[in-house]
Design an enzyme around this catalytic site. Structure first.
Site, PDB file in Angstrom:
ATOM      1  N   SER A 144     -18.836 -36.376  27.745  1.00 35.96           N
ATOM      2  CA  SER A 144     -18.651 -36.024  29.154  1.00 35.96           C
ATOM      3  C   SER A 144     -19.228 -37.136  30.015  1.00 35.96           C
ATOM      4  CB  SER A 144     -19.425 -34.729  29.434  1.00 35.96           C
ATOM      5  OG  SER A 144     -19.437 -34.428  30.810  1.00 35.96           O
ATOM      6  N   TYR A 156     -27.175 -28.852  29.320  1.00 36.79           N
ATOM      7  CA  TYR A 156     -25.809 -29.238  28.938  1.00 36.79           C
ATOM      8  C   TYR A 156     -25.677 -30.762  28.903  1.00 36.79           C
ATOM      9  CZ  TYR A 156     -20.810 -30.164  29.342  1.00 36.79           C
ATOM     10  OH  TYR A 156     -19.544 -30.654  29.147  1.00 36.79           O
TER      11      TYR A 156
HETATM   12  N1  LIG Z   1     -13.979 -29.119  32.048  1.00 37.03           N
HETATM   13  C1  LIG Z   1     -14.761 -30.159  32.329  1.00 37.03           C
HETATM   14  O1  LIG Z   1     -14.988 -30.529  33.495  1.00 37.03           O
HETATM   15  C2  LIG Z   1     -15.379 -30.934  31.200  1.00 37.03           C
HETATM   16  C3  LIG Z   1     -15.935 -32.189  31.499  1.00 37.03           C
HETATM   17  C4  LIG Z   1     -16.512 -32.924  30.478  1.00 37.03           C
HETATM   18  C5  LIG Z   1     -16.531 -32.450  29.198  1.00 37.03           C
HETATM   19  N2  LIG Z   1     -15.990 -31.218  28.921  1.00 37.03           N
HETATM   20  C6  LIG Z   1     -16.028 -30.754  27.542  1.00 37.03           C
HETATM   21  O2  LIG Z   1     -14.694 -30.551  27.105  1.00 37.03           O
HETATM   22  C7  LIG Z   1     -14.708 -29.667  25.981  1.00 37.03           C
HETATM   23  C8  LIG Z   1     -13.620 -28.632  26.169  1.00 37.03           C
HETATM   24  O3  LIG Z   1     -13.932 -27.866  27.316  1.00 37.03           O
HETATM   25  P1  LIG Z   1     -12.822 -27.353  28.355  1.00 37.03           P
HETATM   26  O4  LIG Z   1     -13.135 -27.947  29.658  1.00 37.03           O
HETATM   27  O5  LIG Z   1     -11.483 -27.505  27.785  1.00 37.03           O
HETATM   28  O6  LIG Z   1     -13.259 -25.815  28.471  1.00 37.03           O
HETATM   29  P2  LIG Z   1     -12.626 -24.475  27.900  1.00 37.03           P
HETATM   30  O7  LIG Z   1     -11.233 -24.326  28.396  1.00 37.03           O
HETATM   31  O8  LIG Z   1     -13.617 -23.403  28.199  1.00 37.03           O
HETATM   32  O9  LIG Z   1     -12.544 -24.728  26.318  1.00 37.03           O
HETATM   33  C9  LIG Z   1     -13.668 -24.631  25.476  1.00 37.03           C
HETATM   34  C10 LIG Z   1     -13.166 -24.446  24.062  1.00 37.03           C
HETATM   35  O10 LIG Z   1     -14.282 -24.428  23.159  1.00 37.03           O
HETATM   36  C11 LIG Z   1     -14.133 -23.328  22.282  1.00 37.03           C
HETATM   37  N3  LIG Z   1     -15.411 -22.900  21.760  1.00 37.03           N
HETATM   38  C12 LIG Z   1     -16.535 -22.570  22.459  1.00 37.03           C
HETATM   39  N4  LIG Z   1     -17.516 -22.212  21.598  1.00 37.03           N
HETATM   40  C13 LIG Z   1     -16.990 -22.308  20.343  1.00 37.03           C
HETATM   41  C14 LIG Z   1     -17.493 -22.065  19.040  1.00 37.03           C
HETATM   42  N5  LIG Z   1     -18.757 -21.652  18.818  1.00 37.03           N
HETATM   43  N6  LIG Z   1     -16.689 -22.281  17.973  1.00 37.03           N
HETATM   44  C15 LIG Z   1     -15.416 -22.712  18.176  1.00 37.03           C
HETATM   45  N7  LIG Z   1     -14.876 -22.957  19.364  1.00 37.03           N
HETATM   46  C16 LIG Z   1     -15.667 -22.748  20.449  1.00 37.03           C
HETATM   47  C17 LIG Z   1     -13.427 -22.260  23.121  1.00 37.03           C
HETATM   48  O11 LIG Z   1     -12.705 -21.359  22.306  1.00 37.03           O
HETATM   49  P3  LIG Z   1     -13.153 -19.890  21.857  1.00 37.03           P
HETATM   50  O12 LIG Z   1     -13.917 -19.280  23.006  1.00 37.03           O
HETATM   51  O13 LIG Z   1     -11.849 -19.245  21.554  1.00 37.03           O
HETATM   52  O14 LIG Z   1     -13.983 -20.089  20.635  1.00 37.03           O
HETATM   53  C18 LIG Z   1     -12.431 -23.124  23.879  1.00 37.03           C
HETATM   54  O15 LIG Z   1     -11.281 -23.348  23.107  1.00 37.03           O
HETATM   55  C19 LIG Z   1     -16.129 -29.098  25.916  1.00 37.03           C
HETATM   56  O16 LIG Z   1     -16.835 -29.778  24.899  1.00 37.03           O
HETATM   57  C20 LIG Z   1     -16.706 -29.429  27.282  1.00 37.03           C
HETATM   58  O17 LIG Z   1     -18.107 -29.565  27.242  1.00 37.03           O
HETATM   59  C21 LIG Z   1     -15.402 -30.464  29.889  1.00 37.03           C
END
Ligand SMILES: NC(=O)c1ccc[n+]([C@@H]2O[C@H](COP(=O)([O-])OP(=O)(O)OC[C@H]3O[C@@H](n4cnc5c(N)ncnc54)[C@H](OP(=O)(O)O)[C@@H]3O)[C@@H](O)[C@H]2O)c1
Length: 235
Positions: A144, A156
């Protein structure tokens, strides 16, 4: 002359956190570019619906996996190899955030977040490296902007600094295997990551296109890091 390599339709990408947001968008983008995908997360119904949308089990395999569970991660890779026979790339993307402030969140939520974002990502590397060594494949980790700059009171942000370090530690460790290692570093992206959806944010498909760019390079090219902010994001 086509830019496609002859074996591109054979390639297999495993994605954790594939049920939503960046992971699901990456599955859509890579499937459209002829990759087969292994979709892993805890929400089996969402994964199955996405797998159907992507063309069913010939193209997309849904595997329920809590990334904090080592046995589940091993079963995920076994299922991938049993369905598709190979693994060409693995995207350790599962993760979530929490409220900022060292007095704001609960210790239980901290534990889940650290286990998912850091331990879970490390387990995905551990589970996939043997198959990726055979394929001279590609490891990707979602860090991130918060893994490049410190956010006040944000555990985080600390977990994402650990993921940034993990990417470079893995790259050095895997030197000589042919495996490439890439860090994907999104800025604010409009996904269910946020309880209140952000405005002027990136879209999940913007990050998916970056992932596709990274895994579409020639074998001698390793895009080590790709940091993407929305134009409107200052810090
Ligand atoms: N959105 C942003 O602004 C942003 C910015 C920088 C980095 N990120 C990173 O991008 C990645 C994806 O996030 P996103 O933004 O796409 O959010 P999201 O839509 O909430 O997706 C998060 C994903 O992680 C899965 N997950 C959470 N805990 C888990 C576990 N214990 N085992 C397996 N799967 C798990 C969730 O699926 P289930 O709940 O079905 O398990 C979901 O598919 C994350 O690592 C986040 O930190 C996001």
């Amino acid at each position: 002359m086509s830019n496609e390599t002859p074996e591109s339709s054979q390639r297999v990408l495993l994605i954790t956190g594939a049920s939503s947001g960046i992971g699901a968008a990456t599955a859509r983008a890579t499937c459209a570019a002829d990759w087969r995908v292994v979709l892993a997360a805890r929400s089996h119904d969402r994964l199955r619906a996405l797998a159907e949308e992507l063309g069913g089990e010939e193209r997309a395999l849904a595997v329920t996996c809590d990334v904090t569970d080592w046995d589940a991660q091993q079963r995920m890779v076994e299922a991938a190899l049993s369905a598709f026979g190979q693994l060409d790339a693995a995207f350790a993307n599962a993760g979530f955030g929490g409220p900022r402030g060292f007095l704001a969140d609960t210790p239980e939520h901290w534990r889940e977040m650290v286990l998912t974002n850091v331990y879970g990502a490390a387990l995905t590397l551990r589970a996939t490296i043997p198959a990726l060594t055979r394929s001279r494949g590609h490891l990707l980790l979602t860090s991130s902007v918060a893994g490049r700059r410190v956010l006040p009171g944000s555990l985080y942000s600390c977990t994402k600094h650990a993921v940034t370090a993990m990417g470079e530690a893995a790259r050095q460790d895997l030197h000589g295997t042919g495996i490439r290692v890439s860090l994907i570093e999104p800025g604010i992206t409009d996904t269910p990551f946020f309880d209140r959806r952000p405005s002027e944010a990136l879209r999940d498909e913007d990050i998916a296109r970056a992932v596709l760019f990274v895994i579409s390079q020639a074998p001698h090219v390793d895009v080590n890091e790709i940091l993407i902010r929305p134009t409107a994001q200052q810090l």
